[in-house]
Design a protein around this motif. Structure first.
Motif, PDB file in Angstrom:
ATOM      1  N   VAL A 310       0.833  -1.198   0.000  1.00 56.61           N
ATOM      2  CA  VAL A 310       0.000   0.000   0.000  1.00 56.61           C
ATOM      3  C   VAL A 310       0.872   1.254   0.000  1.00 56.61           C
ATOM      4  O   VAL A 310       0.595   2.229  -0.722  1.00 56.61           O
ATOM      5  CB  VAL A 310      -0.952  -0.007   1.214  1.00 56.61           C
ATOM      6  N   ASP A 311       1.940   1.244   0.796  1.00 60.72           N
ATOM      7  CA  ASP A 311       2.842   2.402   0.838  1.00 60.72           C
ATOM      8  C   ASP A 311       3.487   2.651  -0.520  1.00 60.72           C
ATOM      9  O   ASP A 311       3.595   3.797  -0.979  1.00 60.72           O
ATOM     10  CB  ASP A 311       3.922   2.191   1.898  1.00 60.72           C
ATOM     11  N   ILE A 312       3.940   1.585  -1.164  1.00 57.99           N
ATOM     12  CA  ILE A 312       4.576   1.726  -2.474  1.00 57.99           C
ATOM     13  C   ILE A 312       3.561   2.237  -3.495  1.00 57.99           C
ATOM     14  O   ILE A 312       3.868   3.095  -4.338  1.00 57.99           O
ATOM     15  CB  ILE A 312       5.191   0.386  -2.920  1.00 57.99           C
ATOM     16  N   ARG A 313       2.380   1.739  -3.415  1.00 53.94           N
ATOM     17  CA  ARG A 313       1.359   2.125  -4.387  1.00 53.94           C
ATOM     18  C   ARG A 313       0.980   3.598  -4.255  1.00 53.94           C
ATOM     19  O   ARG A 313       0.799   4.300  -5.255  1.00 53.94           O
ATOM     20  CB  ARG A 313       0.119   1.251  -4.205  1.00 53.94           C
ATOM     21  N   ASN A 314       0.881   4.075  -3.021  1.00 55.57           N
ATOM     22  CA  ASN A 314       0.328   5.405  -2.788  1.00 55.57           C
ATOM     23  C   ASN A 314       1.342   6.468  -2.388  1.00 55.57           C
ATOM     24  O   ASN A 314       1.102   7.652  -2.587  1.00 55.57           O
ATOM     25  CB  ASN A 314      -0.753   5.330  -1.702  1.00 55.57           C
ATOM     26  N   HIS A 315       2.471   6.051  -1.778  1.00 54.56           N
ATOM     27  CA  HIS A 315       3.410   7.038  -1.236  1.00 54.56           C
ATOM     28  C   HIS A 315       4.856   6.616  -1.498  1.00 54.56           C
ATOM     29  O   HIS A 315       5.661   6.544  -0.565  1.00 54.56           O
ATOM     30  CB  HIS A 315       3.196   7.201   0.275  1.00 54.56           C
ATOM     31  N   ARG A 316       5.191   6.329  -2.722  1.00 55.08           N
ATOM     32  CA  ARG A 316       6.554   5.911  -3.028  1.00 55.08           C
ATOM     33  C   ARG A 316       7.551   6.991  -2.613  1.00 55.08           C
ATOM     34  O   ARG A 316       7.402   8.155  -2.985  1.00 55.08           O
ATOM     35  CB  ARG A 316       6.687   5.602  -4.520  1.00 55.08           C
ATOM     36  N   LYS A 317       8.570   6.579  -1.864  1.00 60.85           N
ATOM     37  CA  LYS A 317       9.546   7.540  -1.355  1.00 60.85           C
ATOM     38  C   LYS A 317      10.699   7.775  -2.322  1.00 60.85           C
ATOM     39  O   LYS A 317      11.258   8.864  -2.362  1.00 60.85           O
ATOM     40  CB  LYS A 317      10.098   7.054  -0.017  1.00 60.85           C
ATOM     41  N   TYR A 318      11.075   6.744  -3.066  1.00 63.98           N
ATOM     42  CA  TYR A 318      12.278   6.829  -3.887  1.00 63.98           C
ATOM     43  C   TYR A 318      11.965   6.470  -5.333  1.00 63.98           C
ATOM     44  O   TYR A 318      11.014   5.739  -5.614  1.00 63.98           O
ATOM     45  CB  TYR A 318      13.366   5.911  -3.321  1.00 63.98           C
ATOM     46  N   PRO A 319      12.776   6.948  -6.266  1.00 67.74           N
ATOM     47  CA  PRO A 319      12.489   6.702  -7.683  1.00 67.74           C
ATOM     48  C   PRO A 319      12.776   5.270  -8.139  1.00 67.74           C
ATOM     49  O   PRO A 319      12.348   4.877  -9.216  1.00 67.74           O
ATOM     50  CB  PRO A 319      13.407   7.694  -8.409  1.00 67.74           C
ATOM     51  N   PHE A 320      13.526   4.519  -7.333  1.00 67.17           N
ATOM     52  CA  PHE A 320      13.773   3.112  -7.670  1.00 67.17           C
ATOM     53  C   PHE A 320      13.506   2.245  -6.446  1.00 67.17           C
ATOM     54  O   PHE A 320      13.610   2.692  -5.308  1.00 67.17           O
ATOM     55  CB  PHE A 320      15.196   2.894  -8.202  1.00 67.17           C
ATOM     56  N   ALA A 321      13.135   0.985  -6.713  1.00 61.95           N
ATOM     57  CA  ALA A 321      12.831   0.046  -5.631  1.00 61.95           C
ATOM     58  C   ALA A 321      14.122  -0.518  -5.054  1.00 61.95           C
ATOM     59  O   ALA A 321      15.087  -0.770  -5.788  1.00 61.95           O
ATOM     60  CB  ALA A 321      11.955  -1.086  -6.158  1.00 61.95           C
ATOM     61  N   ILE A 322      14.129  -0.732  -3.750  1.00 61.95           N
ATOM     62  CA  ILE A 322      15.266  -1.363  -3.075  1.00 61.95           C
ATOM     63  C   ILE A 322      14.781  -2.682  -2.497  1.00 61.95           C
ATOM     64  O   ILE A 322      13.812  -2.720  -1.733  1.00 61.95           O
ATOM     65  CB  ILE A 322      15.840  -0.454  -1.972  1.00 61.95           C
ATOM     66  N   VAL A 323      15.460  -3.755  -2.875  1.00 60.06           N
ATOM     67  CA  VAL A 323      15.061  -5.107  -2.504  1.00 60.06           C
ATOM     68  C   VAL A 323      16.249  -5.820  -1.880  1.00 60.06           C
ATOM     69  O   VAL A 323      17.388  -5.646  -2.320  1.00 60.06           O
ATOM     70  CB  VAL A 323      14.577  -5.907  -3.736  1.00 60.06           C
ATOM     71  N   THR A 324      15.997  -6.635  -0.871  1.00 56.98           N
ATOM     72  CA  THR A 324      17.043  -7.496  -0.322  1.00 56.98           C
ATOM     73  C   THR A 324      16.410  -8.809   0.102  1.00 56.98           C
ATOM     74  O   THR A 324      15.227  -9.057  -0.171  1.00 56.98           O
ATOM     75  CB  THR A 324      17.786  -6.805   0.840  1.00 56.98           C
TER      76      THR A 324
END
Length: 604
Positions: A310-324
């Motif tokens: 939900v946060d990514i969908r509505n309030h993305r903080k950064y221009p690229f995704a960070i995954v680990t």
């Protein structure tokens, strides 16, 4: 195809055509996804379900054989609330037409009515205004128009029209839909499936794809009405398999209902006595899956963090995704704050497969680990779950950075690296970086990637800096006992026996290429701490110190003491103190403490 005779070939192409239509409308379904949780993945979940059905679907002359293959694919690959409902509809239809090679119109209607009854029978709290409503109205329409349509195409058009009316009504049936002024996404997905069937009836087999190409479309930021998560954070699914066929009465659906009522909501069950696909929303995945493990054998476990979605969908903080992955030690609060997507490795404990940190928590694991005779066996993340995550992220980001555990310690890097083309085909950038690290060192690199994203650095710049940073990040681990190293086979029994007798406490590290290696040891905790401090201090004096983190295995007091020592030495507090994951802790054991540090200059 005639109105009074339906064979396996007809069903096969109808399912393919319907599935293709759903997949082609994936982005729209994600965009309007509001109920039960506005996590923007109904299209992705239905697409995954349709792909699983299509990949398993067999072209046969007999209706029951085609539906058997479709039901197997749906049970194995169904995702999400609507996906599970769809899977149960197909499975229920198959159960109603067993041993039938063809269907008359009356048999078609009767079998679908039976499937609908089975579907409502396994729902904990059936909610109208969803896919259920449109499925029910479509089946009712089949009965209503059976003697009124002159051709089968007209029959399909009439029932599709009635289904469309039912779909429009969903907007007023649920508050979330009414506020957002959208129809239910799952219901719309089913409507598209019916559109595909109608198109097949009208145009025949020509042009129907065996596997559909998934369209790419970046999502616009959602409306404010979409922004509330709801009561439960985790969307959980598993395939439950009956342990001993013929020796019991099959799996108890009522027992699953009781578990659902205890731990969450949105229960959907698909399948029968021997195999059940279960979907549930909960805040407590660990005890919930533990309870389900007593009903049947757990397999194909999936847990999605709907808060992050939900946060990514509505309030993305950064221009690229960070995954680990879960081997990277990070505080959960940091993960939540910075919208980091974390891929869980799998850990088999006593014959039950768990998701690292998710269905087996750190605290519970270390208590359990003390009593285990056999070494818990770690394995790679489920590739389908990883692919679905990357597909979700590629809907919302132009680029994805994955910071993986060292390839010398796990095959996770290679597996995720192999999925890069899936993302690239969608026109997105992806870099799967082998950090050559684990534990706190890997977590520290994730933290630095976040720092650079906050500064506004470009994706390409961050990737370049992260590659070079690997030569500046080190880790030194104090292991409290060789018991778990011996149990895992990392040290021989003979060496382990001697080490335990004399009370040896090893120091471990990673070399420049990411291999684990011994770094000496001492006979007391104080002595080994002195050696650790001396070694790290020498590196700081020679190469400088940018920042450091402390991680521990169920020994916060030791971690706090180590943090105090290094804060006095360097004048800097640790960036964070975090717990070591169960996958790493299975070998390191309770009492392990580590410092991971970023030097100002490269050097080994």
């Amino acid at each position: 195809m005639t109105a009074n005779s339906i064979n396996g070939r007809h069903v096969y192409y109808a399912i393919l055509a319907g599935a293709n239509e759903v997949i082609q409308n994936k982005s729209e379904l994600d965009r309007i996804n509001v109920f039960p949780v506005p996590d923007g993945d109904t299209g992705a979940n239905l697409t995954s379900t349709m792909k699983a059905v299509m990949e398993n679907l067999r072209l046969e002359n007999e209706v029951d054989l085609v539906l058997s293959s479709a039901a197997d694919g749906a049970l194995m690959g169904a995702r999400g609330n609507s996906g599970l409902i769809f899977a149960q509809l197909i499975y229920g239809w198959y159960m109603e037409v067993k041993s039938k090679e063809t269907l008359t119109q009356d048999e078609l209607i009767h079998s679908l009515q039976g499937a609908l009854k089975r579907l409502y029978g396994v729902m904990l709290n059936p909610v109208e205004g969803t896919i259920l409503t449109v499925v029910r109205e479509w089946i009712h329409s089949l009965e209503k128009h059976k003697d009124k349509a002159a051709t089968i195409l007209e029959y399909a058009e009439r029932t599709l029209s009635d289904s469309g009316v039912a779909l429009k009504k969903t907007t007023e049936m649920l508050e979330q839909l009414r506020k957002s002024n959208v129809v239910d996404a799952g219901a719309k997905g089913f409507y598209h499936f019916l559109e595909g069937i109608k198109r097949y009836i009208e145009h025949g087999e020509a042009g129907i794809e065996r596997i559909s190409v998934i369209p790419t479309e970046a999502h616009p930021r959602s409306a404010e009405a979409h922004e509330t998560l709801g009561e439960f954070r985790y969307c959980c699914e598993t395939l439950l398999t009956r342990r001993e066929k013929g020796k019991d009465k099959g799996m108890n659906v009522e027992e699953i209902r009781e578990i659902a009522a205890r731990y969450g909501d949105s229960l959907v069950i698909a399948g029968g006595e021997d195999k059940l696909r279960v979907h549930l929303h909960t805040n407590s995945p660990e005890p919930m899956f533990d309870a389900l493990s007593h009903v049947g054998q757990l397999d194909a476990i999936k847990v999605d963090d709907m808060k992050i979605q939900v946060d990514i969908r509505n309030h993305r903080k950064y221009p690229f995704a960070i995954v680990t992955d879960t081997i990277a030690d990070l505080p959960q609060s940091f993960i939540d704050e910075h919208q980091i997507s974390v891929i869980p490795l799998q850990l088999e404990i006593g014959g039950v497969v768990h998701l690292d940190r998710v269905t087996v928590s750190v605290g519970h694991f270390y208590e359990l680990n003390k009593t285990l005779k056999d070494q818990p066996q770690s394995s790679l993340p489920a590739i389908k779950n990883v692919e679905n995550l990357l597909m979700f992220l590629s809907d919302y980001y132009e680029a994805i950075l994955v910071l993986s555990v060292s390839d010398k310690l796990s095959g996770t890097y290679g597996m995720i690296k192999g999925l890069e083309p899936v993302v690239e085909k969608r026109g997105r950038k992806i870099e799967v970086l082998n950090t050559l690290k684990n534990s706190g060192a890997q977590g520290l690199m994730v933290k630095k990637a976040v720092d650079m994203a906050k500064e506004g650095r470009s994706f390409e710049e961050v990737v370049e800096i992260m590659r070079a940073m690997r030569d500046r990040v080190k880790i030194l681990v104090s292991v409290d006992t060789v018991k778990y190293l011996e149990r895992s086979g990392r040290v021989s029994r003979s060496v382990g026996k001697v080490a335990k007798v004399i009370g040896l406490k090893p120091l471990m590290t990673l070399d420049r290429e990411g291999h684990g290696k011994a770094y000496g040891g001492k006979l007391t905790f104080n002595a080994v701490m002195k050696k650790l401090v001396k070694s790290v201090s020498a590196d700081i004096e020679k190469y400088g110190l940018e920042e450091y983190v402390i991680v521990h295995a169920a020994c916060l007091d030791r971690a706090m003491e180590l943090a105090r020592i290094f804060e006095e030495l360097t004048g800097k507090p640790p960036e964070f103190i975090a717990e070591i994951s169960p996958v790493v802790g299975a070998t390191a054991g309770e009492g392990a403490t580590a410092i991971a540090y970023l030097q100002e200059k490269a050097g080994w």
